[in-house]
Structures are given as structure tokens and as C-alpha cells.
Design an enzyme around this catalytic site. Structure first.
Site, PDB file in Angstrom:
ATOM      1  N   SER A 124      44.315  37.258  53.279  1.00 42.20           N
ATOM      2  CA  SER A 124      44.856  38.154  52.249  1.00 42.20           C
ATOM      3  C   SER A 124      44.541  39.618  52.527  1.00 42.20           C
ATOM      4  CB  SER A 124      44.212  37.756  50.916  1.00 42.20           C
ATOM      5  OG  SER A 124      44.353  38.777  49.976  1.00 42.20           O
ATOM      6  N   GLU A 126      43.627  41.513  50.371  1.00 36.56           N
ATOM      7  CA  GLU A 126      42.452  41.794  49.527  1.00 36.56           C
ATOM      8  C   GLU A 126      41.189  41.903  50.401  1.00 36.56           C
ATOM      9  OE1 GLU A 126      42.676  42.324  46.157  1.00 36.56           O
ATOM     10  OE2 GLU A 126      40.537  42.415  45.762  1.00 36.56           O
ATOM     11  N   TYR A 150      36.690  37.172  45.350  1.00 30.24           N
ATOM     12  CA  TYR A 150      37.858  36.589  46.015  1.00 30.24           C
ATOM     13  C   TYR A 150      37.978  37.138  47.441  1.00 30.24           C
ATOM     14  CZ  TYR A 150      42.760  35.841  47.220  1.00 30.24           C
ATOM     15  OH  TYR A 150      43.916  35.490  47.880  1.00 30.24           O
ATOM     16  N   LYS A 154      37.638  35.272  51.110  1.00 31.60           N
ATOM     17  CA  LYS A 154      38.766  35.254  52.050  1.00 31.60           C
ATOM     18  C   LYS A 154      38.346  35.773  53.435  1.00 31.60           C
ATOM     19  CE  LYS A 154      42.306  33.398  49.943  1.00 31.60           C
ATOM     20  NZ  LYS A 154      43.092  32.284  50.489  1.00 31.60           N
TER      21      LYS A 154
HETATM   22  N1  GDD Z   1      46.656  40.580  36.853  1.00 27.49           N
HETATM   23  C1  GDD Z   1      46.753  41.794  36.270  1.00 27.49           C
HETATM   24  N2  GDD Z   1      46.937  41.901  34.903  1.00 27.49           N
HETATM   25  N3  GDD Z   1      46.660  42.903  37.048  1.00 27.49           N
HETATM   26  C2  GDD Z   1      46.790  44.125  36.461  1.00 27.49           C
HETATM   27  C3  GDD Z   1      46.994  44.273  35.090  1.00 27.49           C
HETATM   28  C4  GDD Z   1      47.065  43.112  34.268  1.00 27.49           C
HETATM   29  O1  GDD Z   1      47.239  43.163  33.056  1.00 27.49           O
HETATM   30  N4  GDD Z   1      47.096  45.602  34.815  1.00 27.49           N
HETATM   31  C5  GDD Z   1      46.948  46.240  35.979  1.00 27.49           C
HETATM   32  N5  GDD Z   1      46.753  45.367  36.977  1.00 27.49           N
HETATM   33  C6  GDD Z   1      46.519  45.712  38.395  1.00 27.49           C
HETATM   34  C7  GDD Z   1      45.268  45.077  38.980  1.00 27.49           C
HETATM   35  O2  GDD Z   1      44.121  45.831  38.599  1.00 27.49           O
HETATM   36  C8  GDD Z   1      45.603  45.187  40.470  1.00 27.49           C
HETATM   37  O3  GDD Z   1      45.254  46.455  40.954  1.00 27.49           O
HETATM   38  C9  GDD Z   1      47.117  45.031  40.522  1.00 27.49           C
HETATM   39  O4  GDD Z   1      47.569  45.182  39.171  1.00 27.49           O
HETATM   40  C10 GDD Z   1      47.622  43.710  41.086  1.00 27.49           C
HETATM   41  O5  GDD Z   1      46.986  42.663  40.397  1.00 27.49           O
HETATM   42  P1  GDD Z   1      47.464  41.132  40.593  1.00 27.49           P
HETATM   43  O6  GDD Z   1      48.922  41.013  40.363  1.00 27.49           O
HETATM   44  O7  GDD Z   1      46.563  40.303  39.754  1.00 27.49           O
HETATM   45  O8  GDD Z   1      47.263  40.868  42.147  1.00 27.49           O
HETATM   46  P2  GDD Z   1      46.058  41.240  43.159  1.00 27.49           P
HETATM   47  O9  GDD Z   1      46.504  42.392  44.004  1.00 27.49           O
HETATM   48  O10 GDD Z   1      44.785  41.380  42.467  1.00 27.49           O
HETATM   49  O11 GDD Z   1      45.962  39.926  44.051  1.00 27.49           O
HETATM   50  C11 GDD Z   1      47.134  39.295  44.576  1.00 27.49           C
HETATM   51  O12 GDD Z   1      47.414  39.773  45.860  1.00 27.49           O
HETATM   52  C12 GDD Z   1      46.456  39.421  46.860  1.00 27.49           C
HETATM   53  C13 GDD Z   1      46.953  40.031  48.184  1.00 27.49           C
HETATM   54  O13 GDD Z   1      46.532  41.360  48.256  1.00 27.49           O
HETATM   55  C14 GDD Z   1      46.877  37.789  44.549  1.00 27.49           C
HETATM   56  O14 GDD Z   1      48.089  37.117  44.834  1.00 27.49           O
HETATM   57  C15 GDD Z   1      45.871  37.363  45.595  1.00 27.49           C
HETATM   58  O15 GDD Z   1      45.774  35.935  45.627  1.00 27.49           O
HETATM   59  C16 GDD Z   1      46.355  37.908  46.946  1.00 27.49           C
HETATM   60  O16 GDD Z   1      45.473  37.527  47.973  1.00 27.49           O
END
Ligand code: GDD
Length: 320
Positions: A124, A126, A150, A154
Site C-alpha cells: 500500500s 500508506e 496499518y 504493511k
Molecule cells: N475514512 C474517512 N472518513 N476518511 C476521512 C474522513 C472521514 O470521515 N474525513 C477525512 N478523511 C481523510 C482521511 O483522514 C484520509 O486522509 C483520507 O480521507 C482518505 O481516507 P480513507 O478513504 O479512509 O483511505 P486511506 O487513505 O486512509 O486508506 C486507503 O488507502 C490506502 C492506500 O493508500 C485504504 O484503502 C487502505 O487500505 C489503503 O492501503
């Protein structure tokens, strides 16, 4: 001869799209599912697809060995994980066990059963945390400084894959995938949360949408394009590690703007910020350089950011 694939995390967004892709290519597809008290919640994405499912768990090495013996796969795709970054702060030990030790359990089971099986690991973006190269991109040479349990797990999984490749000559490949979305994305990830919320507001079912950090920036592609990359890179002759990304980065705020505009609304009238969605440490910016997979394997995404959002809005508009 017909190929056989085994997918962990088969019931998730990527597992379901990958299953469809492999079935269309003539594969016999098997998947591992974990025991769930409401099985209907688990097979909603894969029902009727023609996959054979097996009960197992990345934390139960016996189950992995038994399933490998039963299925005898040519390819194993490890998509199983505790995949929510925010929740990894709440369940850090479980996340580390599943996302790091789980990879070790799977690799050992494959090595002992048949080290010739090709193994794909869902690595990822991440893992990079807040490191960005000077030109504003992340690539596989970018130092990894994870900012969440996480991400730490990874990195361990990623390194284990490289280690098994070097030590035992196994065909182990990491796909370093940047964020990828679709209508099948869980609605507690930000893209689908925004789309679902905007559609509900549009239909008069609620008045506001509470989000966390609106200034974080992500490189968002479509899951369907990314599972194509998984299959391509695993079937390249030389096992290696590959970045899969669009090369475009947008803030959460921009995602809100595009989605609400699609429904002729202004997000500023409805979106509020609630600190409960902040993370103890935030990853601020992701943008991937995927030139290697584009040049060497000819991969490129078919969806644009706009066509992906449109598909997600249409999906929720029908469903809500
Ligand atoms: N989930 C969530 N909910 N995220 C929010 C929100 C909310 O209400 N508001 C803002 N965010 C911001 C988070 O702080 C983060 O910076 C961004 O939105 C993306 O959050 P997510 O959609 O939860 O994804 P992620 O980037 O943390 O993780 C995803 O991508 C990774 C790859 O970079 C996941 O799919 C991981 O499994 C994956 O590895």
C-alpha cells in the site's frame, strides 16, 4: 490448461473485481472467507459469481495449509487485511497480526506446500507515510515512514515478500497500490462516504455530512483498473515490486466539490468537520509515479477521476 487462483479477502472490493476478471480469463477461482455471524453481509459482493469459498483465516496457519492442499492453486492473491487506516489506531494489535503476521503465515504455508506458486501481496501507498520525493511523487525507491499501525504492518508484509523472493527464489510480487475506489468500496472510506452522504442530502434524507481532515490529498484510481494491474504484474516473468497509481492527487475538499457539483449542490453548505474522524497521525499527501508498470507492462487506467465519481454517484442514486 485451466489455471487456478486462490484469493484471500475475496469478499472485499478488490477481491470481487479480481474474481470477475480471473473468471473472464478462464480461471477456476477460489476464495478464503472468515467466519461471520451474518454470512449475508459477507458474500454480497461475490454472490452468484461462480467462486468456490473456503472458511479460513490468515491467523490460522492450519487453515491455510489445508486450503492450499485442497485447491492446489497456480496463483495466490493476498488481499485479506484489516484495511481501514483509522480503525487500525483502535485495533492496532489485531491489525499488525493480520496485516503482517498473516503475510508470514501465508508465505510459509506456500513455501512448505509448493514454493513455485506465484504470490501477490496487496502492499500500500500508506507505507510511504509523509515522505515525498523532491519532484512531488512517491515511487518504490521512496523511503518508507509509515504513519499508522496499518502502514507499519504493511511495511512488514512488503519486506517479508521481498525476503521470501530473495531467500527461497519464490515468485513473490508486491503491488504498491495507491487508493482505489468504486461503488463496491466500503462506505466508511472517504470517497464512498462522501458520495453516499451527498446523494442522501440530495434526496432530502439528511442535512449535513460530517467529515475529518479535508486538506489531506490522495491519488485515487478505480479498483477495476487496479485489479487488472495485479494480474499483469504477477504474470510478468520476473517477480518484482510495482507502483500502481494515476499520478494525480486531489484533496478531500476537491472530492467533495466534484461529487456535490455532480448533484448540482455546493458542498460548503452541507459538509462539516468533526474531530472524531481525525487520526492521531495523518498522512498528508499521496501521488504515485507508476511509469514503470506503464512502460514495461503497458498498464494504464481506463477510468478518469470524473468517470469514477460519476459511476459511484449513479450507483448510490439508484440504491438510496
Ligand atoms: N475514512 C474517512 N472518513 N476518511 C476521512 C474522513 C472521514 O470521515 N474525513 C477525512 N478523511 C481523510 C482521511 O483522514 C484520509 O486522509 C483520507 O480521507 C482518505 O481516507 P480513507 O478513504 O479512509 O483511505 P486511506 O487513505 O486512509 O486508506 C486507503 O488507502 C490506502 C492506500 O493508500 C485504504 O484503502 C487502505 O487500505 C489503503 O492501503
Amino acid at each position: 490448461m485451466r489455471k487456478t487462483a486462490l484469493i484471500t479477502g475475496v469478499a472485499g472490493q478488490d477481491g470481487s473485481y479480481l474474481s470477475e476478471l480471473l473468471i473472464s480469463k478462464g480461471y477456476d477461482v477460489h476464495g478464503i472467507v472468515r467466519r461471520n455471524s451474518v454470512p449475508e453481509n459477507q458474500d454480497s459482493r461475490i454472490k452468484g459469481m461462480g467462486i468456490t469459498t473456503h472458511y479460513g483465516d490468515l491467523l490460522d496457519p492450519y487453515s491455510l495449509t489445508r486450503i492450499l492442499q485442497e485447491v492446489n492453486p497456480d496463483e495466490v492473491y493476498n488481499l485479506g487485511a484489516q484495511s481501514h487506516v483509522r480503525i487500525s489506531f483502535d485495533v492496532p494489535s489485531f491489525t499488525i497480526q493480520t496485516n503482517a503476521l498473516g503475510v508470514l503465515n501465508l508465505l510459509e504455508a506456500v513455501r512448505q506446500f509448493n514454493p513455485k506458486i506465484k504470490v501477490y501481496q496487496a502492499s500500500s501507498s500508506e507505507m510511504f507515510g509523509n515522505t515525498v520525493d523532491e519532484d512531488g511523487y512517491q515511487r518504490k525507491t521512496t523511503p518508507m515512514n509509515p504513519t499508522s499501525p496499518y502502514g507499519c504492518a504493511k511495511v512488514m508484509g512488503y519486506n517479508l515478500m521481498r525476503h521470501y523472493r530473495a531467500a527461497y527464489g519464490m515468485h513473490c510480487c508486491n503491488g504498491i497500490l495507491f487508493n482505489h475506489e468504486s461503488p463496491r468500496r466500503g462506505s466508511n472510506f472517504v470517497t464512498n462516504k462522501i458520495v453516499k452522504g451527498a446523494v442522501e442530502i440530495h434526496k432530502g434524507l439528511r442535512n449535513e455530512l460530517a467529515l475529518g481532515n479535508l486538506d489531506a490529498s490522495r491519488d485515487w484510481g478505480h479498483s477495476k483498473d487496479y485489479v487488472r494491474a495485479m494480474h499483469m504484474l504477477l504474470n510478468n516473468e520476473e517477480p518484482s515490486d510495482w507502483v500502481v497509481a494515476t499520478g494525480e492527487s486531489r484533496t478531500i475538499r476537491q472530492m467533495c466539490e466534484t461529487t456535490f457539483a455532480h448533484l448540482d449542490m455546493d458542498y460548503r453548505e452541507y459538509v462539516t468537520v468533526d474531530p472524531q474522524y481525525f487520526r492521531p497521525q495523518e498522512l498528508d499527501f499521496l501521488r504515485g509515479d507508476s511509469s514503470e508498470i506503464r512502460e514495461k507492462l503497458g498498464w494504464k487506467p481506463e477510468y478518469t477521476f470524473e468517470s469514477m465519481v460519476e459511476e459511484m454517484v449513479d450507483h448510490w442514486s439508484e440504491l438510496v
